[in-house]
Design a protein around this motif. Structure first.
Motif, PDB file in Angstrom:
ATOM      1  N   GLU A 176       0.840  -1.204   0.196  1.00 48.00           N
ATOM      2  CA  GLU A 176       0.056  -0.054   0.222  1.00 48.00           C
ATOM      3  C   GLU A 176       0.741   1.527   0.099  1.00 48.00           C
ATOM      4  O   GLU A 176       1.499   1.582   0.825  1.00 48.00           O
ATOM      5  N   SER A 222       2.022   3.058   3.386  1.00 44.83           N
ATOM      6  CA  SER A 222       2.500   2.779   4.599  1.00 44.83           C
ATOM      7  C   SER A 222       4.234   2.114   3.387  1.00 44.83           C
ATOM      8  O   SER A 222       5.433   2.357   4.306  1.00 44.83           O
ATOM      9  N   ASN A 251      -3.446   2.754   8.021  1.00 43.90           N
ATOM     10  CA  ASN A 251      -4.576   1.475   7.469  1.00 43.90           C
ATOM     11  C   ASN A 251      -5.619   1.530   8.548  1.00 43.90           C
ATOM     12  O   ASN A 251      -6.193   0.240   8.233  1.00 43.90           O
TER      13      ASN A 251
END
Length: 731
Positions: free
Chosen positions: A68, A71, A195
């Motif tokens: 992602e 991240s 997240n």
């Protein structure tokens, strides 16, 4: 040089002996900065493994297991912070004095700070468990008293402590270990929160304050690491922009804006509007990949080959070592992305040789600085600038690389003729045949250029930049197997470790530039600057361009190329686009001046680095490098008046503009160096300058006028019967 003269052996004999093999050796070896630690034993092994894992993480994430986006970028920055605080100390080491034993109370304070640092890390783990248990958010008092305040205060205390804690190079003090833990704690919290659906609340009053706490600590860590690896220039600029966030509402005129609270600003600064934005997007993909590529080239000693090839090809021309510097430094500077770093690596060889054939110290240093700076504008890599430009503008990379061809040719032609005319004026010789490597032997290893050729071919065949860079890196290892410097498992691991260490500076700088870009976007100061340029353009577009040039150079002074361009592109480029300039032209204009800030007095990092090697006065070297790179200050204005220089137009128009501009560059060099086909009088130099500007300008009538001026001057200097022609007979 590769050999050191023994007693009773002359320098010339030694060079002759060395020339049978190579002139350059180990030019790619790592440079040990004044505040860099040199570990041994367990610490050497531990940080070596960390660097290898860091580089491998990027290769795997970019090619095999994508993550992602936010991240991935958070881990990218966190890894650089951990490596950076382990490798770079908060103060310089003094090699000429005995090791300093730090005070016991400083040691104990460092160890004491480990307690709150570990505590915040534990709190991150507990908060993650809470979120996984179904909680919608963390209790505010837990975020503040058990995480935020301890993290910020510990980070501040450890940073200040590291400024005073002098120690041996091989030792890792507790204060820097604390900073490494704080980097983990800050990144860990952001990874947990980003997240979850709470990520959507950034920049609003509903955003958890924990995001702001983590962002404040993360920003402090980025700023301190940037100070350690890149000096104070970028820190001062970043501090001014951060100060503007809170002072701006009280400023008059176009500088004022409604204002942002601490919570709202810092909840957004560590997102893709700031630190995780375009600069980190590029550093976490293209830049890190090409650093790995450069590290593989270094490990296979391709850099040595490039310079030896340059000596063999150009060493015998008049002023030979200077022309070698142009070729070798331009090629290496294109790959490594830092003007000053390239000066230090290749200049340590080329500058002494330039002095040996007759160049003054200031000229030797200035030529190296100008050539290394030019590497940043040389396609296809352009010191990573092309990739940042593609990311910001959305223009395909291949289009940017093609557009850079004529400007780069003009710049290097300018430097070449500046060097050649100075050598002719001063009657300098080239290097003797016995002083340079044998070209016949080096041609047999021309396959070492294969990785760069594969990179270019893959890019223009339509492969993504990431795939092309990966293929080029693999090819560097494969090609080494048929070269004298084969890369086995050990050498590949060494290259990965080297890449991890090499990436620290550029990642810190890009993250710091992200803070500045975030301030510009969140406060709207860039739009107000655009309106100022628009107002100036109402009086004169040339005046607006001149003002944009000054701001780009000012913002770039003391900064690496990538950061300089990223900041200038956020502030200046939108204004140029608003006054009717095409996006490609506007960004190339800004990019060129951000690059040449490295040789622009009074803050010229590349020139200062060269003066340290040449032994000349730093300011004199800076002024001379400015003179040698003069074309780079003229050509960007021509992008606006003649877009054909950036491949905008028909092929016939592009060819005409390219040819006449190069002839104009020759006249410009002749005017600066007072030599054409012989010494030039002051009135001739003035006429040459006018002719040069006419031809660089690119219009049909100005081209014809410039060609006429050049032809008349050529006839005047080549006529033996004329007084001017007789002057050319000077030996």
């Amino acid at each position: 040089m590769s050999n050191t003269p023994d007693k009773g052996t002359s320098a010339d004999t030694d060079i002759q002996k060395a020339a049978t093999e190579t002139v350059a050796e180990n030019v790619d070896d790592e440079i040990i900065e004044a505040n860099r630690r040199v570990f041994s034993g367990r610490l050497w092994f531990a940080f070596g493994v960390l660097a290898i894992l860091y580089s491998s993480f990027h290769l795997i994430s970019l090619n095999v297991l994508p993550m992602e986006t936010w991240s991935f970028r958070i881990i990218h920055i966190c890894g650089a912070l951990i490596l950076g605080y382990g490798i770079y100390a908060g103060t310089r080491f003094h090699t000429d004095t005995p090791p300093h034993t730090p005070s016991h109370w400083l040691n104990w304070m460092g160890y004491a700070l480990l307690i709150p640092a570990f505590y915040t890390l534990v709190q991150v783990a507990l908060m993650k468990q809470t979120i996984l248990g179904g909680a919608m958010r963390i209790e505010p008092h837990v975020e503040a008293w058990h995480y935020g305040y301890p993290l910020i205060l510990t980070t501040l205390a450890a940073i200040v402590l590291s400024w005073f804690n002098r120690h041996e190079r091989a030792r890792l003090p507790a204060s820097d270990l604390v900073l490494m833990l704080c980097a983990l704690s800050s990144a860990g919290y952001l990874l947990v929160i980003y997240n979850t659906p709470l990520r959507m609340s950034t920049g609003t009053s509903m955003a958890p304050m924990g995001i702001s706490y983590a962002a404040i600590a993360g920003s402090l860590l980025i700023l301190e690491l940037t100070r350690r690896v890149a000096g104070m220039a970028l820190i001062v600029i970043a501090a001014c922009f951060l100060g503007y966030v809170f002072v701006g509402p009280y400023l008059p005129g176009f500088l004022g804006y409604p204002g942002l609270s601490v919570g709202r600003f810092f909840s957004q600064i560590y997102t893709d509007a700031g630190i995780l934005g375009p600069t980190t997007a590029v550093s976490s993909t293209y830049i890190i990949l090409f650093i790995i590529f450069a590290a593989f080239l270094q490990a296979s000693k391709v850099g040595d080959y490039f310079i030896n090839f340059a000596f063999a090809a150009a060493g015998r021309a008049r002023g030979g070592p200077a022309k070698v510097a142009i070729f070798a430094s331009g090629l290496m500077g294109m790959i490594n992305g830092t003007s000053a770093g390239n000066v230090v690596s290749t200049g340590s060889l080329t500058i002494p040789l330039m002095k040996k054939v007759g160049y003054p110290s200031r000229s030797a240093g200035a030529i190296e600085a100008a050539a290394s700076t030019g590497g940043q504008i040389m396609p296809p890599i352009m010191g990573a600038g092309a990739f940042i430009m593609a990311e910001i503008t959305g223009i395909p990379y291949t289009e940017i690389a093609v557009a850079a061809l004529i400007p780069a040719a003009l710049y290097f032609a300018s430097v070449y003729f500046m060097v050649d005319f100075e050598a002719a004026y001063k009657g300098m010789r080239g290097m003797r045949k016995d002083e340079i490597p044998k070209f016949r032997r080096l041609v047999k290893q021309v396959y070492l250029f294969a990785p760069i050729i594969i990179l270019i071919a893959a890019l223009f065949m339509g492969y993504s930049v990431i795939r092309a860079g990966t293929l080029a890196t693999i090819s560097a290892a494969v090609v080494s197997w048929i070269s004298p410097n084969k890369m086995g498992i050990r050498e590949i691991l060494r290259a990965l470790g080297l890449a991890g260490n090499m990436s620290i500076q550029i990642i810190a700088v890009c993250a710091c530039a992200g803070i500045i870009v975030g301030v510009i976007s969140l406060t709207g100061v860039g739009a107000r600057f655009s309106s100022l340029l628009l107002g100036l353009a109402g009086f004169s577009q040339l005046l607006a361009l001149f003002f944009a040039m000054c701001i780009s150079i000012l913002l770039g002074m003391g900064m690496p190329t990538t950061a300089a361009y990223a900041v200038a592109a956020s502030v200046v480029a939108p204004g140029l686009i608003n006054i009717g300039i095409q996006p490609l032209v506007a960004h190339f204009f800004v990019f060129y001046f951000a690059v040449v800030s490295a040789i622009t007095p009074p803050v010229a990092l590349a020139s200062y680095a060269a003066s340290g090697i040449s032994g000349a006065n730093a300011m004199e070297t800076s002024v001379t490098s400015f003179k040698i790179g003069l074309a780079a200050f003229i050509v960007p204005f021509m992008f606006f008046y003649s877009p054909a220089m950036l491949m905008e137009g028909s092929w016939l128009q592009i060819l005409r503009v390219a040819c006449t501009a190069i002839l104009g560059i020759v006249l410009l060099a002749a005017a600066v160096q007072a030599w054409f086909f012989g010494p030039a009088k002051p009135w001739m130099r003035l006429v040459m300058l006018v002719g040069a500007i006419f031809m660089i300008y690119g219009g049909i009538y100005t081209d014809l006028a410039g060609l006429a001026i050049g032809a008349i001057l050529l006839v005047l200097q080549r006529r033996p019967s004329s007084p001017i022609g007789k002057m050319t007979e000077k030996p």
